[in-house]
Design a protein around this motif. Sequence first.
Motif, PDB file in Angstrom:
ATOM      1  N   GLY A   1       0.786  -1.226   0.000  1.00  0.00           N
ATOM      2  CA  GLY A   1       0.000   0.000   0.000  1.00  0.00           C
ATOM      3  C   GLY A   1       0.819   1.277   0.000  1.00  0.00           C
ATOM      4  O   GLY A   1       0.274   2.367  -0.110  1.00  0.00           O
ATOM      5  N   ILE A   2       2.137   1.163   0.126  1.00  0.00           N
ATOM      6  CA  ILE A   2       3.025   2.328   0.089  1.00  0.00           C
ATOM      7  C   ILE A   2       3.919   2.168  -1.140  1.00  0.00           C
ATOM      8  O   ILE A   2       4.629   1.175  -1.277  1.00  0.00           O
ATOM      9  N   ALA A   3       3.894   3.154  -2.015  1.00  0.00           N
ATOM     10  CA  ALA A   3       4.687   3.080  -3.248  1.00  0.00           C
ATOM     11  C   ALA A   3       6.149   3.395  -2.965  1.00  0.00           C
ATOM     12  O   ALA A   3       6.466   4.406  -2.335  1.00  0.00           O
ATOM     13  N   SER A   4       7.024   2.527  -3.423  1.00  0.00           N
ATOM     14  CA  SER A   4       8.464   2.766  -3.301  1.00  0.00           C
ATOM     15  C   SER A   4       8.875   3.925  -4.198  1.00  0.00           C
ATOM     16  O   SER A   4       8.298   4.129  -5.262  1.00  0.00           O
ATOM     17  N   HIS A   5       9.842   4.666  -3.735  1.00  0.00           N
ATOM     18  CA  HIS A   5      10.475   5.751  -4.490  1.00  0.00           C
ATOM     19  C   HIS A   5       9.538   6.908  -4.808  1.00  0.00           C
ATOM     20  O   HIS A   5       9.828   7.717  -5.684  1.00  0.00           O
ATOM     21  N   ARG A   6       8.434   6.997  -4.110  1.00  0.00           N
ATOM     22  CA  ARG A   6       7.534   8.138  -4.265  1.00  0.00           C
ATOM     23  C   ARG A   6       7.732   9.057  -3.066  1.00  0.00           C
ATOM     24  O   ARG A   6       7.467   8.657  -1.931  1.00  0.00           O
ATOM     25  N   PRO A   7       8.225  10.275  -3.281  1.00  0.00           N
ATOM     26  CA  PRO A   7       8.485  11.177  -2.158  1.00  0.00           C
ATOM     27  C   PRO A   7       7.186  11.651  -1.494  1.00  0.00           C
ATOM     28  O   PRO A   7       6.191  11.919  -2.168  1.00  0.00           O
ATOM     29  N   HIS A   8       7.238  11.726  -0.167  1.00  0.00           N
ATOM     30  CA  HIS A   8       6.113  12.222   0.626  1.00  0.00           C
ATOM     31  C   HIS A   8       6.641  13.233   1.636  1.00  0.00           C
ATOM     32  O   HIS A   8       7.665  12.969   2.282  1.00  0.00           O
ATOM     33  N   ARG A   9       5.950  14.339   1.787  1.00  0.00           N
ATOM     34  CA  ARG A   9       6.297  15.246   2.878  1.00  0.00           C
ATOM     35  C   ARG A   9       5.975  14.546   4.191  1.00  0.00           C
ATOM     36  O   ARG A   9       4.993  13.807   4.297  1.00  0.00           O
ATOM     37  N   VAL A  10       6.803  14.760   5.192  1.00  0.00           N
ATOM     38  CA  VAL A  10       6.579  14.157   6.507  1.00  0.00           C
ATOM     39  C   VAL A  10       5.194  14.516   7.015  1.00  0.00           C
ATOM     40  O   VAL A  10       4.482  13.673   7.565  1.00  0.00           O
ATOM     41  N   ALA A  11       4.782  15.769   6.797  1.00  0.00           N
ATOM     42  CA  ALA A  11       3.467  16.217   7.266  1.00  0.00           C
ATOM     43  C   ALA A  11       2.331  15.418   6.641  1.00  0.00           C
ATOM     44  O   ALA A  11       1.251  15.315   7.221  1.00  0.00           O
ATOM     45  N   ASP A  12       2.558  14.823   5.473  1.00  0.00           N
ATOM     46  CA  ASP A  12       1.528  14.033   4.809  1.00  0.00           C
ATOM     47  C   ASP A  12       1.618  12.545   5.147  1.00  0.00           C
ATOM     48  O   ASP A  12       0.596  11.880   5.313  1.00  0.00           O
ATOM     49  N   LEU A  13       2.830  12.014   5.234  1.00  0.00           N
ATOM     50  CA  LEU A  13       2.996  10.571   5.417  1.00  0.00           C
ATOM     51  C   LEU A  13       2.848  10.121   6.872  1.00  0.00           C
ATOM     52  O   LEU A  13       2.201   9.114   7.135  1.00  0.00           O
ATOM     53  N   LEU A  14       3.432  10.847   7.820  1.00  0.00           N
ATOM     54  CA  LEU A  14       3.371  10.380   9.208  1.00  0.00           C
ATOM     55  C   LEU A  14       1.948  10.284   9.755  1.00  0.00           C
ATOM     56  O   LEU A  14       1.637   9.311  10.449  1.00  0.00           O
ATOM     57  N   PRO A  15       1.054  11.220   9.466  1.00  0.00           N
ATOM     58  CA  PRO A  15      -0.325  11.033   9.957  1.00  0.00           C
ATOM     59  C   PRO A  15      -0.990   9.777   9.384  1.00  0.00           C
ATOM     60  O   PRO A  15      -1.713   9.079  10.093  1.00  0.00           O
ATOM     61  N   LEU A  16      -0.720   9.463   8.128  1.00  0.00           N
ATOM     62  CA  LEU A  16      -1.270   8.250   7.520  1.00  0.00           C
ATOM     63  C   LEU A  16      -0.723   7.015   8.234  1.00  0.00           C
ATOM     64  O   LEU A  16      -1.474   6.094   8.584  1.00  0.00           O
ATOM     65  N   LEU A  17       0.573   6.989   8.479  1.00  0.00           N
ATOM     66  CA  LEU A  17       1.182   5.854   9.163  1.00  0.00           C
ATOM     67  C   LEU A  17       0.681   5.750  10.603  1.00  0.00           C
ATOM     68  O   LEU A  17       0.436   4.652  11.106  1.00  0.00           O
ATOM     69  N   THR A  18       0.523   6.895  11.264  1.00  0.00           N
ATOM     70  CA  THR A  18       0.011   6.907  12.637  1.00  0.00           C
ATOM     71  C   THR A  18      -1.388   6.316  12.686  1.00  0.00           C
ATOM     72  O   THR A  18      -1.702   5.491  13.549  1.00  0.00           O
ATOM     73  N   HIS A  19      -2.243   6.714  11.751  1.00  0.00           N
ATOM     74  CA  HIS A  19      -3.612   6.202  11.701  1.00  0.00           C
ATOM     75  C   HIS A  19      -3.611   4.685  11.493  1.00  0.00           C
ATOM     76  O   HIS A  19      -4.338   3.948  12.160  1.00  0.00           O
ATOM     77  N   ARG A  20      -2.797   4.227  10.584  1.00  0.00           N
ATOM     78  CA  ARG A  20      -2.756   2.791  10.306  1.00  0.00           C
ATOM     79  C   ARG A  20      -2.219   2.001  11.493  1.00  0.00           C
ATOM     80  O   ARG A  20      -2.693   0.910  11.769  1.00  0.00           O
ATOM     81  N   LEU A  21      -1.230   2.555  12.187  1.00  0.00           N
ATOM     82  CA  LEU A  21      -0.720   1.869  13.372  1.00  0.00           C
ATOM     83  C   LEU A  21      -1.762   1.857  14.492  1.00  0.00           C
ATOM     84  O   LEU A  21      -1.927   0.861  15.187  1.00  0.00           O
ATOM     85  N   ARG A  22      -2.468   2.978  14.660  1.00  0.00           N
ATOM     86  CA  ARG A  22      -3.456   3.089  15.734  1.00  0.00           C
ATOM     87  C   ARG A  22      -4.638   2.162  15.505  1.00  0.00           C
ATOM     88  O   ARG A  22      -5.158   1.562  16.437  1.00  0.00           O
ATOM     89  N   THR A  23      -5.046   2.024  14.254  1.00  0.00           N
ATOM     90  CA  THR A  23      -6.204   1.169  13.971  1.00  0.00           C
ATOM     91  C   THR A  23      -5.803  -0.286  13.788  1.00  0.00           C
ATOM     92  O   THR A  23      -6.669  -1.152  13.646  1.00  0.00           O
ATOM     93  N   GLY A  24      -4.483  -0.543  13.787  1.00  0.00           N
ATOM     94  CA  GLY A  24      -4.017  -1.916  13.662  1.00  0.00           C
ATOM     95  C   GLY A  24      -4.165  -2.487  12.270  1.00  0.00           C
ATOM     96  O   GLY A  24      -4.036  -3.685  12.063  1.00  0.00           O
TER      97      GLY A  24
END
Length: 194
Positions: free
Chosen positions: A164-187
């Motif tokens: 679900g995460i594309a390799s070599h696609r740049p993401h601003r930290v402000a955009d990617l970390l909230p997505l990762l946080t949500h996915r970790l929190r919801t399991g």
Amino acid sequence: MPLHFPPAPAPALRSVLTALGSPTAVREARTPALRAAQQPATPELPLPVHVLDRLTPEGVSATRLAGWRFLIRCGDHAVAAAETVLTADGWAFSHFFEGPYVASTERALRQAETAAQAYQPRLLSMPSLYMLTLWLRSDTSGDGATGHPAPADVLVPLAPAPPGIASHRPHRVADLLPLLTHRLRTGRLMRSPA
């Protein structure tokens, strides 16, 4: 814009050079490409390796320096990497390795060199997601051993990336970390579309 590599600690570089000069260390390494190299091997592109152990519910991240990684170049491309760690006696060589992250790191660094903005490259490991990223820090003058991902920094997931995460696609930290946080929190494990 050029990348501004932070200087690696001199003892870390010396430990890698010593290991490369040791026939025993190279022969015993699980790196067939390094053992078979016909040209001299040189450590290049020092990258501090930071680990993001956890994300808070607010998305705030705390990182710790885990070591320094050097790409080992033979000829025109990297064939392996060397990892160093901080011990009670200072920086020491840990091991050589090869695999997909070596080529992926080299590719991501080449991509980053074409960016319009200058960055300080680092590696950011997220063990809970089995994810390694090239961390492009916007503060190019900072110490490579300290700091945490800032909202304007860029993360480039290295291959293989989690589903679900594309390799070599740049993401601003402000955009990617909230997505990762949500996915970790919801399991929810990130899954590729079917």
